[in-house]
Design an enzyme around this catalytic site. Structure first.
Site, PDB file in Angstrom:
ATOM      1  N   HIS A 297      22.473 -21.017 -25.237  1.00  0.00           N
ATOM      2  CA  HIS A 297      23.143 -22.233 -25.728  1.00  0.00           C
ATOM      3  C   HIS A 297      22.164 -23.181 -26.423  1.00  0.00           C
ATOM      4  O   HIS A 297      22.361 -24.387 -26.435  1.00  0.00           O
ATOM      5  CB  HIS A 297      23.901 -22.937 -24.596  1.00  0.00           C
ATOM      6  CG  HIS A 297      25.072 -22.126 -24.122  1.00  0.00           C
ATOM      7  ND1 HIS A 297      26.287 -22.121 -24.754  1.00  0.00           N
ATOM      8  CD2 HIS A 297      25.176 -21.230 -23.104  1.00  0.00           C
ATOM      9  CE1 HIS A 297      27.105 -21.285 -24.141  1.00  0.00           C
ATOM     10  NE2 HIS A 297      26.457 -20.719 -23.133  1.00  0.00           N
TER      11      HIS A 297
ATOM     12  N   GLY B 134      33.775  -7.811 -24.595  1.00  0.00           N
ATOM     13  CA  GLY B 134      33.929  -8.892 -23.631  1.00  0.00           C
ATOM     14  C   GLY B 134      32.929  -8.862 -22.504  1.00  0.00           C
ATOM     15  O   GLY B 134      33.066  -9.592 -21.534  1.00  0.00           O
TER      16      GLY B 134
ATOM     17  N   TYR C 242      33.458 -22.945 -24.379  1.00  0.00           N
ATOM     18  CA  TYR C 242      32.296 -22.856 -25.268  1.00  0.00           C
ATOM     19  C   TYR C 242      32.348 -23.998 -26.292  1.00  0.00           C
ATOM     20  O   TYR C 242      31.379 -24.731 -26.491  1.00  0.00           O
ATOM     21  CB  TYR C 242      32.310 -21.494 -25.964  1.00  0.00           C
ATOM     22  CG  TYR C 242      31.088 -21.212 -26.807  1.00  0.00           C
ATOM     23  CD1 TYR C 242      30.027 -20.475 -26.295  1.00  0.00           C
ATOM     24  CD2 TYR C 242      30.973 -21.677 -28.105  1.00  0.00           C
ATOM     25  CE1 TYR C 242      28.901 -20.215 -27.054  1.00  0.00           C
ATOM     26  CE2 TYR C 242      29.850 -21.433 -28.870  1.00  0.00           C
ATOM     27  CZ  TYR C 242      28.822 -20.689 -28.350  1.00  0.00           C
ATOM     28  OH  TYR C 242      27.702 -20.445 -29.113  1.00  0.00           O
TER      29      TYR C 242
ATOM     30  N   ASP D 143      23.581 -14.173 -32.398  1.00  0.00           N
ATOM     31  CA  ASP D 143      24.047 -12.791 -32.232  1.00  0.00           C
ATOM     32  C   ASP D 143      24.003 -11.984 -33.536  1.00  0.00           C
ATOM     33  O   ASP D 143      23.425 -10.898 -33.563  1.00  0.00           O
ATOM     34  CB  ASP D 143      25.450 -12.770 -31.617  1.00  0.00           C
ATOM     35  CG  ASP D 143      25.485 -13.492 -30.277  1.00  0.00           C
ATOM     36  OD1 ASP D 143      24.399 -13.735 -29.719  1.00  0.00           O
ATOM     37  OD2 ASP D 143      26.578 -13.814 -29.798  1.00  0.00           O
TER      38      ASP D 143
ATOM     39  N   SER E 277      31.439  -8.489 -30.792  1.00  0.00           N
ATOM     40  CA  SER E 277      32.067  -9.124 -31.956  1.00  0.00           C
ATOM     41  C   SER E 277      31.055  -9.317 -33.075  1.00  0.00           C
ATOM     42  O   SER E 277      31.361  -9.066 -34.242  1.00  0.00           O
ATOM     43  CB  SER E 277      32.736 -10.435 -31.564  1.00  0.00           C
ATOM     44  OG  SER E 277      31.843 -11.241 -30.849  1.00  0.00           O
TER      45      SER E 277
HETATM   46  C1  GLA Z   1      27.382 -16.641 -27.420  1.00  0.00           C
HETATM   47  C2  GLA Z   1      27.272 -17.095 -28.870  1.00  0.00           C
HETATM   48  C3  GLA Z   1      25.822 -17.374 -29.283  1.00  0.00           C
HETATM   49  C4  GLA Z   1      25.098 -18.239 -28.262  1.00  0.00           C
HETATM   50  C5  GLA Z   1      25.345 -17.724 -26.848  1.00  0.00           C
HETATM   51  C6  GLA Z   1      24.775 -18.634 -25.812  1.00  0.00           C
HETATM   52  O1  GLA Z   1      26.819 -15.366 -27.291  1.00  0.00           O
HETATM   53  O2  GLA Z   1      27.803 -16.103 -29.724  1.00  0.00           O
HETATM   54  O3  GLA Z   1      25.788 -17.958 -30.553  1.00  0.00           O
HETATM   55  O4  GLA Z   1      25.471 -19.572 -28.378  1.00  0.00           O
HETATM   56  O5  GLA Z   1      26.711 -17.547 -26.574  1.00  0.00           O
HETATM   57  O6  GLA Z   1      23.396 -18.653 -25.891  1.00  0.00           O
END
Ligand code: GLA
Length: 747
Positions: A392, A480, A580, A530, A486
């Site tokens: 995060h 998930g 989120y 990601d 994704s």
């Molecule tokens: C998810 C989001 C990322 C990041 C993480 C937490 O995976 O896709 O962008 O914010 O949560 O670190």
């Protein structure tokens, strides 16, 4: 002194206002803001204290209020009536409707399916209570937040079945009746038509329901929500009505929560036809939301003029309140639905996944089998990821240290004449098609396809001339589980499209395209980590990324006798997208306060713990804790990176442990099952560190484990986990893998 207990309950007539006042002195004793561990509305835990709901879990429950204002067998009035002061027994029914077994739930974050179910419960109660001979009005409502006197935080509403029509509602019905008699039509329908014509006060539009700030709003952000068509009561609700209502209701409440980046207090009341057997065709069912919060730190009270003279003073212009509400939260009902789908998508399947079960054929064969022969296909492979540390922080322009894993998604693609795009999911056995002639929109029926649609949409917006295509994909990444299936799907889509259409686009731009796709079309406000790691990772390395500048560094993952073990909790958590997005808003709210002190702070990345502590008094305590996590987590990433450089794995493991504690306590994105997995891992020998990885609320933990201890880790942790939760978890070890490539194959 009056008598004790339920005896002191009666209706006393107010001759000046010509209405009943309910006295119910026993309500003084009701449970007042109990600690979460003693919430009477939570399920009764095995061996725990008995709550109002003697079940280990439930879906939605309705029961009679333990402290009722009205009762089916009321006591005789405690005082004698006089001609001026009639007294009646307080006859009626008071029920409590508990929306969810989860103490931390709220209408704004519950899955749409549950809200739809709640609407069915309301309808059922309206019909059932309304059919009782002494019930003339069924009043359904919810008070939310301490600002409106809520004594229990567990998500719930109430129902009062009155032996009379409540005064305010009687007044409203009388006006509607008069209007109907004069004009031959419904007052609410007329008012709604005027609001639609004007448009300035509309907040959210469903197919069947509409939410708007009424012209005559009395409260700062008052909203009316009603069906577009004339409906006198819930008795007329169809399944499609309730489905649409759920989406509009959830979207509106998300907007409320987004206004000041914290739970918004409100009173939600439902007005509809009385159940007194009279003709009420002029009534029009609607919800009204009364909202006492007029600024982040200011409440509106019903003071002298409102309480003493009965006239409201509203400090806000209805038009401005509506514009503010339109700007925040979900942009449309479609976005509410897409986020709900995304939540469900992110929820891991209940069964343990079988890793490595890959198609027997290549993806090009799968493509041909799905769409017939055609042009030669290109193939791309995009890996999933596990984040070692830096959670995060990406959307706060901070630092992350993830690695790609060996599992991922393979996609084959070829061009085709025309403007149609066809997509086949091998794992789901489903195919969708859409035309590029029309704007690309989310598909609520095939939510998996939104990741493909989203990338094409973002590429189109960036000026890429798209053309017809056939795509087929499949892979070994569980959906998930928090391993970024994704992002892998989006990266694979971006790569094959770039290969087919031959437009130049570098890694940072491609990663942004994937992020925009998920942010805007799918509706989850993820950061860049990601897709970036899926694109840029290198075998044997972790990727250190500065999410502000997108400068990155390949950090050799020299783990010696240790390995990265990933442990899947099998937990289905359905709150990911909304929670989120809420975290993101809380971070933004924190930055605003910090920036007022120091204009150089543009994101939490720029804040030190000292700067944050200096503003503590001005920060909402929750926002403060969210910011503290991000600030300390950034420091931990830098510390871990240098520990890795020094080969100090012990230090690295300590940072992982501290990261977990911070995510659990300050950022509150863990859950009981994941905390259990982390605790068990720490008790197992050969483990240097353990933490939750990814967005949170379920999914996986990442553990630094001695190679020789992996089997005992698997046995001990999973065995005890199963014994305590009944869930089969899953452990696998992954090397740090290469990022996405064209013509790659799944191992
Ligand atoms: C998810 C989001 C990322 C990041 C993480 C937490 O995976 O896709 O962008 O914010 O949560 O670190």
């Amino acid at each position: 002194m009056g008598r004790k207990g339920a005896e002191m309950s009666e209706l006393r007539w107010h001759p000046f206002l010509e209405q009943w006042v309910i006295t119910a002195t026993h309500r003084q004793d009701r449970t007042f803001l109990p600690p979460a561990d003693y919430c009477p509305l939570c399920p009764t835990r095995p061996g725990g204290f008995p709550t109002e709901v003697p079940d280990p879990t439930y879906d939605i429950v309705v029961f009679e209020n333990k402290f009722p204002s009205l009762q089916a067998n009321p006591p005789e009035p405690a005082v004698a009536a006089t001609p001026l002061s009639p007294v009646e027994p307080a006859k009626g029914v008071c029920e409590v409707v508990v929306y969810s077994p989860r103490h931390e739930d709220a209408l704004a974050s519950m899955p749409l399916e549950r809200i739809h179910h709640l609407a069915r419960v309301w309808k059922d109660r309206y019909l059932e209570l309304g059919a009782r001979d002494f019930v003339r009005y069924v009043f359904i409502f919810e008070n939310r937040g301490e600002a409106v006197g809520v004594t229990l935080h567990h998500p719930h509403g109430q129902i009062y079945a009155f032996p009379f029509i409540p005064a305010l509602i009687e007044k409203e019905l009388a006006a509607s009746r008069r209007y109907h008699a004069e004009k031959g039509k419904c007052l609410m329908c007329a008012s709604l038509a005027e609001e639609i014509r004007d448009g300035r006060r509309i907040v959210l539009e469903g197919d069947r329901f509409l939410a708007w700030v009424p012209f005559h709003a009395r409260w700062p952000y008052e909203v009316t929500l009603a069906s577009r068509g004339h409906q006198v009561s819930m008795a007329e609700w169809s399944a499609a009505d309730m489905e649409d209502l759920a989406a509009v209701l959830k979207g509106l409440l998300q907007k409320y929560d987004a206004l000041f980046a914290k739970p918004f207090p409100y009173m939600m009341v439902i007005h509809q036809a009385p159940t007194d057997g009279e003709d009420h065709r002029h009534a029009h069912l609607h919800f009204e939301f009364y909202t006492p919060q007029r600024a982040p730190d200011r409440l509106k009270f019903l003071a002298g003029v409102e309480s003493g003279a009965g006239n409201y003073i509203n400090d806000k212009l209805a038009e401005e309140s509506a514009a503010e509400l339109r700007r925040v939260g979900p942009a449309s009902v479609a976005a509410v639905r897409a986020a709900d789908e995304a939540d469900r998508e992110h929820a891991p399947s209940a069964q343990p996944f079988v890793r490595g079960q890959r198609p027997a054929h290549s993806m090009s064969d799968v493509l041909e089998a799905a769409f017939g022969p055609g042009e030669k296909a290109v193939t791309a492979f995009a890996p999933g990821r596990v984040n070692l540390i830096g959670e995060h922080t990406d959307y706060n322009e901070g630092f992350v240290l993830p690695m790609a894993i060996e599992d991922g998604i393979e996609m084959a693609a070829r061009s085709r004449a025309g403007r149609e795009v066809r997509v086949h999911s091998f794992d789901l056995g489903e195919t969708v098609a859409f035309s590029l002639e029309e704007p690309i929109r989310p598909d609520p029926v095939h939510p998996w396809s939104n990741y493909v649609r989203g990338v094409l949409w973002a590429l189109g917006r960036a000026g890429v001339a798209l053309g017809g295509m056939d795509l087929a994909f499949g892979g070994t990444l569980p959906q998930g589980a928090g391993l970024s299936s994704s992002a892998a799907l989006q990266v694979a889509t971006a790569l094959v499209t770039r290969a087919l259409l031959r437009f130049p686009m570098d890694v940072p731009r491609l990663a942004r395209i994937c992020q925009e796709s998920e942010n805007e079309l799918v509706g989850v406000k993820v950061g860049i980590m990601d897709p970036f790691v899926s694109l840029a990772a290198r075998k044997g390395h972790a990727l250190f990324l500065d999410c502000r500048t997108l400068a990155f560094e390949q950090v050799p993952l020299a783990l010696g006798e240790h390995v990265v073990a990933i442990c899947y909790s099998g937990v289905k958590h359905a709150l990911v997208a909304s929670e989120y997005n809420l975290r993101r808003r809380q971070c933004t709210a924190g930055v605003e306060v910090l920036r007022a002190h120091d204009p150089r702070i543009r994101a939490l990345r720029d804040a030190s713990l000292e700067a944050l502590d200096a503003c503590r008094a001005e920060l909402d305590p929750v926002v403060y804790r969210r910011c503290r996590h991000v600030v300390t987590e950034n420091a931990r990433v830098l510390e871990s990176k240098s520990a890795l450089g020094r080969g100090d794995l012990r230090r690295f493991g300590e940072s992982m442990d501290a990261s977990h504690a911070s995510l659990r306590d300050d950022y509150e994105v863990s859950c009981a099952e994941i905390d259990l997995l982390v605790d068990l891992a720490r008790q197992s020998s050969g483990v240097l560190g353990a933490r939750i990885t990814g967005g949170g609320f379920g999914g996986c933990t990442v553990n630094l484990v001695a190679r020789g201890a992996v089997e005992s880790f698997r046995k001990e942790v999973l065995g005890e986990y199963r014994r305590r939760t009944g869930i089969d978890g899953w452990v696998f070890v992954s090397e740090a893998a290469d990022g996405a490539n064209l013509a790659g194959q799944i191992r």
